[in-house]
Design a protein around this motif. Sequence first.
Motif, mmCIF file in Angstrom:
data_model
loop_
_atom_site.group_PDB
_atom_site.id
_atom_site.type_symbol
_atom_site.label_atom_id
_atom_site.label_comp_id
_atom_site.label_asym_id
_atom_site.label_seq_id
_atom_site.Cartn_x
_atom_site.Cartn_y
_atom_site.Cartn_z
ATOM 1 N N GLY A 21 -32.420 35.123 -17.532
ATOM 2 C CA GLY A 21 -32.095 33.694 -17.502
ATOM 3 C C GLY A 21 -33.119 32.880 -18.268
ATOM 4 N N VAL A 22 -32.654 31.938 -19.060
ATOM 5 C CA VAL A 22 -33.545 31.078 -19.838
ATOM 6 C C VAL A 22 -33.161 29.611 -19.615
ATOM 7 C CG1 VAL A 22 -34.001 32.836 -21.596
ATOM 8 C CG2 VAL A 22 -32.099 31.242 -21.911
ATOM 9 N N LEU A 23 -34.095 28.726 -19.941
ATOM 10 C CA LEU A 23 -33.882 27.291 -19.714
ATOM 11 C C LEU A 23 -33.757 26.498 -21.004
ATOM 12 C CD1 LEU A 23 -36.496 26.852 -16.839
ATOM 13 C CD2 LEU A 23 -33.999 27.000 -16.629
ATOM 14 N N GLY A 24 -33.931 27.172 -22.151
ATOM 15 C CA GLY A 24 -33.954 26.469 -23.438
ATOM 16 C C GLY A 24 -35.388 26.276 -23.884
ATOM 17 N N GLY A 25 -35.586 26.263 -25.208
ATOM 18 C CA GLY A 25 -36.925 26.150 -25.767
ATOM 19 C C GLY A 25 -37.537 27.481 -26.158
ATOM 20 N N GLU A 26 -36.919 28.576 -25.692
ATOM 21 C CA GLU A 26 -37.433 29.900 -26.049
ATOM 22 C C GLU A 26 -37.100 30.227 -27.511
ATOM 23 O OE1 GLU A 26 -35.288 29.249 -23.630
ATOM 24 O OE2 GLU A 26 -36.377 29.602 -21.766
ATOM 25 N N GLU A 27 -37.921 31.104 -28.112
ATOM 26 C CA GLU A 27 -37.599 31.605 -29.437
ATOM 27 C C GLU A 27 -37.263 33.088 -29.342
ATOM 28 O OE1 GLU A 27 -39.844 30.237 -32.791
ATOM 29 O OE2 GLU A 27 -39.525 32.125 -33.860
ATOM 30 N N VAL A 28 -36.101 33.441 -29.878
ATOM 31 C CA VAL A 28 -35.587 34.816 -29.829
ATOM 32 C C VAL A 28 -35.107 35.180 -31.227
ATOM 33 C CG1 VAL A 28 -33.769 36.300 -28.902
ATOM 34 C CG2 VAL A 28 -34.871 34.625 -27.409
ATOM 35 N N ILE A 51 -27.588 37.158 -27.166
ATOM 36 C CA ILE A 51 -27.681 35.801 -26.618
ATOM 37 C C ILE A 51 -26.278 35.359 -26.217
ATOM 38 C CG2 ILE A 51 -28.240 33.395 -27.145
ATOM 39 C CD1 ILE A 51 -30.132 34.637 -29.405
ATOM 40 N N LEU A 52 -26.122 34.953 -24.973
ATOM 41 C CA LEU A 52 -24.829 34.449 -24.496
ATOM 42 C C LEU A 52 -24.908 32.923 -24.451
ATOM 43 C CD1 LEU A 52 -24.293 36.991 -21.579
ATOM 44 C CD2 LEU A 52 -23.355 37.104 -23.918
ATOM 45 N N GLU A 96 -29.944 29.966 -17.385
ATOM 46 C CA GLU A 96 -30.166 30.252 -15.962
ATOM 47 C C GLU A 96 -28.991 29.758 -15.097
ATOM 48 O OE1 GLU A 96 -33.350 31.564 -14.942
ATOM 49 O OE2 GLU A 96 -32.446 31.786 -12.957
ATOM 50 N N ALA A 97 -28.498 28.583 -15.384
ATOM 51 C CA ALA A 97 -27.454 27.990 -14.537
ATOM 52 C C ALA A 97 -26.103 28.667 -14.707
ATOM 53 C CB ALA A 97 -27.324 26.494 -14.835
ATOM 54 N N ALA A 104 -25.783 48.832 -26.726
ATOM 55 C CA ALA A 104 -27.073 48.364 -27.245
ATOM 56 C C ALA A 104 -28.101 48.488 -26.128
ATOM 57 C CB ALA A 104 -26.963 46.922 -27.740
ATOM 58 N N ALA A 105 -28.428 49.726 -25.816
ATOM 59 C CA ALA A 105 -29.170 49.995 -24.583
ATOM 60 C C ALA A 105 -30.566 49.384 -24.571
ATOM 61 C CB ALA A 105 -29.254 51.501 -24.370
ATOM 62 N N SER A 106 -31.147 49.153 -25.758
ATOM 63 C CA SER A 106 -32.511 48.627 -25.784
ATOM 64 C C SER A 106 -32.561 47.112 -25.962
ATOM 65 C CB SER A 106 -33.304 49.301 -26.917
ATOM 66 O OG SER A 106 -32.700 49.021 -28.163
ATOM 67 N N ALA A 107 -31.408 46.458 -26.021
ATOM 68 C CA ALA A 107 -31.392 45.015 -26.266
ATOM 69 C C ALA A 107 -31.722 44.232 -24.998
ATOM 70 C CB ALA A 107 -30.024 44.589 -26.798
ATOM 71 N N THR A 108 -32.380 43.110 -25.181
ATOM 72 C CA THR A 108 -32.568 42.135 -24.110
ATOM 73 C C THR A 108 -31.432 41.119 -24.199
ATOM 74 O OG1 THR A 108 -34.957 42.378 -24.351
ATOM 75 C CG2 THR A 108 -34.183 40.487 -23.095
ATOM 76 N N VAL A 109 -30.851 40.809 -23.051
ATOM 77 C CA VAL A 109 -29.698 39.906 -23.007
ATOM 78 C C VAL A 109 -30.112 38.607 -22.325
ATOM 79 C CG1 VAL A 109 -27.286 39.663 -22.311
ATOM 80 C CG2 VAL A 109 -28.218 41.933 -22.822
ATOM 81 N N TYR A 110 -29.782 37.483 -22.945
ATOM 82 C CA TYR A 110 -30.203 36.173 -22.456
ATOM 83 C C TYR A 110 -28.985 35.295 -22.175
ATOM 84 C CZ TYR A 110 -34.276 37.682 -25.185
ATOM 85 O OH TYR A 110 -35.308 38.402 -25.722
#
Length: 184
Positions: A85-92, A44-45, A72-73, A63-69
């Motif tokens: 890209g995410v907008l907030g409100g997601e659960e990770v 998570i960035l 969006e802006a 970390a080749a299998s990681a999803t990076v978030y």
Amino acid sequence: MSAYVLARGNRAAIVDTGVEGSANAIGETLQTLGLNYDDVDHVILTHKHADHAGSTAEVMAMAASATVYAGEADLSGIDVDGITGVLGGEEVFGLELVATPGHTAGHLCAIDHTAGLLVAGDALFTDGGGVVEGPEQFFEDVPRSRQSIRELAALSFNTLLVGHGDPIEGNADTAVADLAASLP
Ligand SMILES: [Zn+2]
């Protein structure tokens, strides 16, 4: 270094990747937890600045299998392909991503409601055991940042980790509420 490793069982998430060249140091932190980059599912960035997202390409290679978030802006300000890209409100990874624009337009915080932990990136700074606003010249939109601080102050958390400054451990939400109440 602005990078945190959060572990649950034998899986891990990384919040921010630090300045360029930080991948080995993050790997050493994983090792101290008995983990390695293969165990990292999420990165998570909090925002696009190079002291927070500077090792993203290196970390993604490891970390080749990681999803990076990232927000969006802020995506256009991070010169790495393949970021979600995410907008907030997601659960990770049990963390709620909270949109906190102001420092940058796409700034995110991550809160673990169960552990009572807020990872605030540069939305909040700490100094002398208290919570403060960061230096204005590093903020894209100070009034919007203050609104984000008011929103963070409404959340419940015990521990606060920030990009710049020592952690606040114990009643950290009260310290943020004190800051929010002092804002113009
Ligand atoms: Zn920043």
